[in-house]
Write a protein that holds these residues in place. Structure first.
Motif, PDB file in Angstrom:
ATOM      1  N   ARG A 262       0.938  -1.199   0.051  1.00  0.00           N
ATOM      2  CA  ARG A 262       0.014  -0.021  -0.093  1.00  0.00           C
ATOM      3  C   ARG A 262       0.974   1.224   0.102  1.00  0.00           C
ATOM      4  O   ARG A 262       1.843   1.370   0.953  1.00  0.00           O
ATOM      5  CB  ARG A 262      -1.022   0.166   1.303  1.00  0.00           C
ATOM      6  N   GLU A 263       0.346   2.128  -1.021  1.00  0.00           N
ATOM      7  CA  GLU A 263       1.322   3.504  -0.766  1.00  0.00           C
ATOM      8  C   GLU A 263       0.400   4.233   0.163  1.00  0.00           C
ATOM      9  O   GLU A 263      -0.695   4.426   0.392  1.00  0.00           O
ATOM     10  CB  GLU A 263       1.148   4.213  -2.253  1.00  0.00           C
ATOM     11  N   THR A 264       1.378   4.950   0.964  1.00  0.00           N
ATOM     12  CA  THR A 264       0.851   5.695   2.089  1.00  0.00           C
ATOM     13  C   THR A 264       1.380   7.240   2.070  1.00  0.00           C
ATOM     14  O   THR A 264       2.717   7.302   1.352  1.00  0.00           O
ATOM     15  CB  THR A 264       1.251   5.123   3.376  1.00  0.00           C
ATOM     16  N   GLN A 265       1.225   8.112   2.727  1.00  0.00           N
ATOM     17  CA  GLN A 265       1.932   9.326   2.734  1.00  0.00           C
ATOM     18  C   GLN A 265       3.417   9.386   3.264  1.00  0.00           C
ATOM     19  O   GLN A 265       4.203   9.983   3.002  1.00  0.00           O
ATOM     20  CB  GLN A 265       1.280  10.346   3.653  1.00  0.00           C
ATOM     21  N   GLU A 266       3.527   8.299   4.198  1.00  0.00           N
ATOM     22  CA  GLU A 266       5.000   7.902   4.754  1.00  0.00           C
ATOM     23  C   GLU A 266       5.733   7.139   3.857  1.00  0.00           C
ATOM     24  O   GLU A 266       6.682   6.959   4.058  1.00  0.00           O
ATOM     25  CB  GLU A 266       4.715   7.293   6.171  1.00  0.00           C
ATOM     26  N   GLY A 267       5.256   6.421   2.813  1.00  0.00           N
ATOM     27  CA  GLY A 267       5.969   5.618   1.755  1.00  0.00           C
ATOM     28  C   GLY A 267       5.307   4.487   1.804  1.00  0.00           C
ATOM     29  O   GLY A 267       4.220   4.264   2.132  1.00  0.00           O
TER      30      GLY A 267
END
Length: 96
Positions: free
Chosen positions: A6-11
């Motif tokens: 999963r792509e998140t704001q943190e990476g």
């Protein structure tokens, strides 16, 4: 092994678990770990693909005896940071 990315704001968040632990709950003393389909569910992959995902992860959650052993063998985690939770093993990876 089951891998989810999963792509998140943190990476990139990667979850890796042994197929036989998906849907199971493990307990030891103060820790309860439930390997939910919602968080750990994903694609069945071979070990090479799991290593590829872990190599790109910013954060990873790894559950299951074989999944944790693979992460140890490949140098993603250290034995000192592995938790024994009931009849399975769990580790987390955070790259900063």
């Amino acid at each position: 092994m089951i891998v989810n990315e999963r792509e998140t704001q943190e990476g990139l968040l990667v979850t890796v678990c042994d197929a036989d632990v998906l849907g199971e709950t493990f307990e030891s003393d103060e820790i309860t770990l439930t390997v939910t389909e919602k968080f750990y569910g994903g694609d069945a992959v071979d070990e090479t693909a799991a290593v590829d995902s872990l190599s790109r992860a910013t954060v990873a959650n790894i559950v299951g005896t074989r999944a944790v052993e693979l992460a140890l063998e490949e140098g993603f985690i250290d034995e000192a940071n592995v938790l024994e939770v009931g009849e399975t093993r769990h580790a987390q990876l955070l790259r900063m």
